[in-house]
Motif scaffolding. Structure first.
Motif, PDB file in Angstrom:
ATOM      1  N   SER A  46       0.893   3.126  -4.476  1.00 55.07           N
ATOM      2  CA  SER A  46       2.197   3.251  -5.132  1.00 55.07           C
ATOM      3  C   SER A  46       2.032   3.830  -6.536  1.00 55.07           C
ATOM      4  O   SER A  46       1.173   3.398  -7.310  1.00 55.07           O
ATOM      5  N   GLY A  48       5.031   4.291  -8.379  1.00 52.19           N
ATOM      6  CA  GLY A  48       6.413   4.135  -8.816  1.00 52.19           C
ATOM      7  C   GLY A  48       7.310   3.986  -7.609  1.00 52.19           C
ATOM      8  O   GLY A  48       7.194   3.028  -6.846  1.00 52.19           O
ATOM      9  N   ASP A  49       8.195   4.986  -7.420  1.00 52.48           N
ATOM     10  CA  ASP A  49       9.126   4.906  -6.288  1.00 52.48           C
ATOM     11  C   ASP A  49       8.600   5.594  -5.038  1.00 52.48           C
ATOM     12  O   ASP A  49       9.324   5.759  -4.068  1.00 52.48           O
ATOM     13  N   HIS A  50       7.346   6.020  -5.033  1.00 54.28           N
ATOM     14  CA  HIS A  50       6.755   6.626  -3.842  1.00 54.28           C
ATOM     15  C   HIS A  50       5.251   6.371  -3.841  1.00 54.28           C
ATOM     16  O   HIS A  50       4.693   5.871  -4.824  1.00 54.28           O
ATOM     17  N   VAL A 104       9.271  13.643  -2.353  1.00 54.88           N
ATOM     18  CA  VAL A 104      10.184  13.233  -3.418  1.00 54.88           C
ATOM     19  C   VAL A 104      11.282  14.282  -3.553  1.00 54.88           C
ATOM     20  O   VAL A 104      11.079  15.454  -3.241  1.00 54.88           O
TER      21      VAL A 104
END
Length: 320
Positions: A46, A48-50, A104
């Motif tokens: 990970s 962050g968001d991905h 992303v």
């Protein structure tokens, strides 16, 4: 009452819509099967968001971290990574949108890529210092990494990476713009399984099943758009000695860029000399039998350069 030609047009549109739906489903099912037949060989970390895919081999520090060029998969470096792992810890990874890494939506700048790499190494428990090996566009990422986190970088090996003077010219910018348009079109076609269907008849040994994935082309376009998102400060070549005495090896191609890529040849040799001048402890190597993909044309030369940097950082030996 519909006229005959109107019925034919309506039937053709319905048939086209059906084909698009079937193709879209074919692509989604194919991707689902790919991930089960070819699970990630490394770890998903990970940032962050991905999550990004990280593959680590070998044990001896400092760790060699490989950064790919625009649109490249980490798998293209695995054979080189295996050789590096014989004398050092070696990491390859896929940037967002490539390989097993999550796609992303937001565009990524060079700075974004460098910060995500930092988060990946930190969260993946890969201890600094690092020797960065970068190909092509990846050179901009690792040089920015050094600017942001200089204490974490033990050395650099730049494999046919561009100097700023080679990039920010109108004909080069135009070339990248056209390449983005072409790859966007290919990405649209890939959404409906056309590339996957073609791949059944074409050998994809070098790139693997990823070549048919739409997300790969979206990520490639994002890589190619980096020139539009580079801050003004990066459009000027760095000053000589700006890397201090950081061990640096610059490897450049000896054979000219082919076909439409010839536009990149302008000022390339001078740019490579400029890159080598960034450190007071540097070596410039010309891969006489290589085009831009030096790691494939002359992998032993690249591995040897990495080994020398590794020995230098371990024992304080001079590069030459």
């Amino acid at each position: 009452m519909l006229l005959p030609w109107q019925r034919h047009v309506g039937f053709g549109l319905l048939l086209l819509l059906l084909l698009l739906l079937v193709g879209y489903a074919y692509e989604r099912i194919g991707e689902w099967i790919d991930l089960r037949v070819h699970p990630a060989p490394g770890r998903l970390i990970s940032v962050g968001d991905h999550k990004l895919h990280l593959l680590r081999k070998g044990t001896e520090g400092p760790t060699v971290v490989i950064e790919q060029g625009a649109g490249e998969l980490s798998s293209l470096w695995w054979s080189v990574q295996d050789e590096i792992a014989k004398f050092a810890s070696a990491c390859t990874y896929d940037r967002a949108g490539f390989g097993w890494s999550d796609p992303v939506n937001a565009p990524r700048s060079v700075e974004d890529r460098a910060r995500e790499l930092h988060a990946l190494l930190l969260n993946g428990d890969v201890q600094a210092p690092y020797i960065f090996v970068a190909h092509s566009y990846g050179g901009l990422i690792v040089r920015h990494y050094f600017r942001e986190y200089p204490s974490e970088v033990a050395g650099l090996v730049l494999v046919d990476t561009p100097d700023e003077s080679s990039l920010f010219k109108q004909d080069v910018l135009s070339f990248y713009s056209k390449a983005r348009i072409l790859n966007r079109l290919v990405g649209v076609v890939a959404q409906f399984g056309v590339l996957r269907l073609l791949s059944v008849c074409v050998s994809l040994d070098r790139f693997g099943f990823w070549l048919s994935k739409p997300s790969e082309y979206a990520a490639l376009c994002d890589d190619l758009a980096f020139l539009d998102r580079v801050p003004a400060a990066m459009k000027v070549s760095e000053r000589a000695g700006s890397l201090g005495s950081l061990p640096l090896t610059v490897i450049t191609h000896g054979l000219p860029f082919p076909g439409p890529f010839a536009v990149l040849e302008q000022n390339w040799s001078e740019g490579q000399k400029q890159l080598a001048s960034l450190s007071t402890d540097s070596v410039l190597i010309v891969a006489q039998n290589s085009n831009h993909m030096i790691q494939h044309d002359e992998p032993a030369l690249v591995v040897d350069a990495i080994r020398r940097i590794h020995e230098k950082t371990e024992k304080g030996k001079p590069l030459v």
